[in-house]
Write a protein that holds these residues in place. Structure first.
Motif, PDB file in Angstrom:
ATOM      1  N   THR A 175      31.694  46.813  37.023  1.00 19.79           N
ATOM      2  CA  THR A 175      31.645  46.320  35.945  1.00 19.79           C
ATOM      3  C   THR A 175      32.487  45.696  35.683  1.00 19.79           C
ATOM      4  O   THR A 175      34.056  45.998  35.554  1.00 19.79           O
ATOM      5  CB  THR A 175      32.506  47.417  35.112  1.00 19.79           C
ATOM      6  N   PHE A 176      32.595  44.296  34.993  1.00 19.78           N
ATOM      7  CA  PHE A 176      33.385  43.309  34.655  1.00 19.78           C
ATOM      8  C   PHE A 176      34.045  43.051  33.807  1.00 19.78           C
ATOM      9  O   PHE A 176      33.227  43.294  32.906  1.00 19.78           O
ATOM     10  CB  PHE A 176      32.940  41.893  35.316  1.00 19.78           C
ATOM     11  N   ASP A 177      35.577  43.136  33.211  1.00 16.33           N
ATOM     12  CA  ASP A 177      36.133  42.996  32.066  1.00 16.33           C
ATOM     13  C   ASP A 177      36.983  42.256  32.980  1.00 16.33           C
ATOM     14  O   ASP A 177      37.674  42.119  33.645  1.00 16.33           O
ATOM     15  CB  ASP A 177      36.651  44.168  31.810  1.00 16.33           C
ATOM     16  N   TRP A 178      38.289  41.886  31.066  1.00 13.60           N
ATOM     17  CA  TRP A 178      39.449  41.250  31.264  1.00 13.60           C
ATOM     18  C   TRP A 178      40.705  41.857  31.961  1.00 13.60           C
ATOM     19  O   TRP A 178      40.564  42.953  31.014  1.00 13.60           O
ATOM     20  CB  TRP A 178      39.924  40.233  30.311  1.00 13.60           C
TER      21      TRP A 178
ATOM     22  N   TYR B  81      38.946  37.565  34.771  1.00 15.52           N
ATOM     23  CA  TYR B  81      37.595  38.627  34.874  1.00 15.52           C
ATOM     24  C   TYR B  81      37.461  39.883  36.545  1.00 15.52           C
ATOM     25  O   TYR B  81      36.999  39.085  36.980  1.00 15.52           O
ATOM     26  CB  TYR B  81      36.517  37.542  35.008  1.00 15.52           C
TER      27      TYR B  81
ATOM     28  N   ASP C 149      36.054  43.683  38.030  1.00 16.83           N
ATOM     29  CA  ASP C 149      36.698  45.370  37.708  1.00 16.83           C
ATOM     30  C   ASP C 149      37.765  45.758  38.429  1.00 16.83           C
ATOM     31  O   ASP C 149      38.052  45.738  39.980  1.00 16.83           O
ATOM     32  CB  ASP C 149      35.570  45.905  38.710  1.00 16.83           C
TER      33      ASP C 149
END
Length: 364
Positions: A207-210, A245, A247
């Motif tokens: 689950t990718f995010d900054w 960016y 996980d």
């Protein structure tokens, strides 16, 4: 002669019958234990009930085993742990014993899933022999890795309970610290088992995010509890990796396992150097130490499941580095290991990632 249990055995038994038989096993063990509990004590009863759960785990599917584990824990609490005939537990020692019992019983259920998965993959006698060897290694490791912290916890609690009025506050604090350390060690082993289960089951979906990579490194260092190990972690934050960016959860587990591995396998006063960079749209992480490194002939095997150095005196199930490799590949990255010419191990990780060039002025 071959004796087959597990899936081969339970295919001929309906799910309903599995529930009935497994619950009956717990019932019989409970009745026999109740008759003799005045002579054997409730701690021995816990072992008898755990044996019944283990027998169910060898024979039946996961749901009946989970029911057995929970039911046996409730029976142990209600009928055997003082005060009787209530779910209240009076002493801290008994609370810990009950929690340890429930944890080990649930681990039996998790291992059952793994055994079923591996037996389904058996396509030849060679694969069957490898599977048996694999789980012998796992069970041998767990028999030590789970028993040692549990014994530490029970021993410390016994000392506090039996000598509470004689012990100084400082001694009690030290015993509580031992309990905390053992609990963290136990939790780490269970986390590694669960992470490996996610990898083997193909359930790992990043689950990718900054994320601020520098902050993730600091968190991993803190979790490794390095000040108590007499090793030194050297890390200088890099503004180029302040926001990527990624996980963050998987990356933090990767970092923690590598740092923890360095703490376990380097002598006291060793240095662990962490360096992070962002080059050609890739996060580059280098983690090195000034320990003894790995035997040259074994470097190709260090990422295998349950791999442990023959000369390793410290504990561990041999899952940490295999989880590192699996999680790195789940992020479309790669990891390599080499020994430094000056001594020590050097792990090099490359993970593709996007970066943010947004800069926000302080007064804006």
């Amino acid at each position: 002669m071959q004796i087959k249990v597990g899936p081969v055995f339970n295919r001929n038994i309906s799910t309903t019958k599995q529930y009935v038989i497994s619950i009956s096993l717990i019932g019989i063990a409970s009745i026999v234990s109740y008759i003799f509990h005045d002579y054997i004590g409730y701690r021995a009863v816990a072992l008898i009930l755990l044996l019944a759960v283990s027998l169910s785990a060898m024979l039946f599917d996961i749901l009946p085993v989970l029911i057995c584990a929970v039911l046996s824990a409730l029976i142990l609490n209600f009928f055997f742990i003082p005060p009787l005939y209530t779910f209240k537990i009076a002493s801290a020692e008994d609370v810990l014993m009950f929690l340890m019992y429930l944890l080990i019983a649930m681990i039996n259920a998790v291992l059952t899933i793994k055994i079923r998965q591996f037996e389904d993959k058996k396509r030849s006698e060679e694969e069957k022999e490898k599977t048996i060897a694999l789980y012998n290694t796992l069970l041998n490791s767990l028999s030590h890795e789970l028993r040692t912290p549990i014994s530490t916890i029970i021993g410390a609690v016994d000392t506090i309970v039996d000598n509470e009025e004689k012990l100084s506050k400082e001694s009690i604090r030290e015993l509580y610290a031992e309990i905390g350390t053992a609990g963290n060690r136990l939790n780490g082993q269970v986390e590694n088992l669960l992470n490996m289960s996610r990898l083997d089951a193909g359930m790992l979906k990043p689950t990718f995010d900054w994320f601020d990579i520098n902050e993730l490194v600091f968190n991993a260092v803190k979790e490794s509890n390095y000040p108590a190990t007499e090793r030194y972690v050297i890390f200088e934050p890099n503004d180029d990796v302040s926001l990527l960016y990624m996980d963050g959860g998987l990356l933090e587990i990767i970092l923690y396992n590598l740092i923890h591995n360095a703490m376990q396998h380097t002598p006291p006063k060793s240095n662990v150097l962490i360096d992070c960079n962002y080059i050609n749209e890739k996060l580059i992480i280098d983690i090195s130490d000034n320990g003894k490194g790995f035997p040259k002939e074994e470097i190709d095997f260090v990422f295998n499941k349950f791999y442990k150095l023959d000369a390793t005196a410290t504990g561990g199930t041999g899952l940490g580095l295999s989880i590192v490799k699996g999680f790195t590949e789940a992020l479309n990255g790669k990891i390599t290991l080499e020994n430094k010419k000056t001594g020590g191990a050097h792990f090099h990780i490359e993970i593709p990632s996007k970066t943010s060039n947004i800069q926000i002025a302080e007064d804006e």
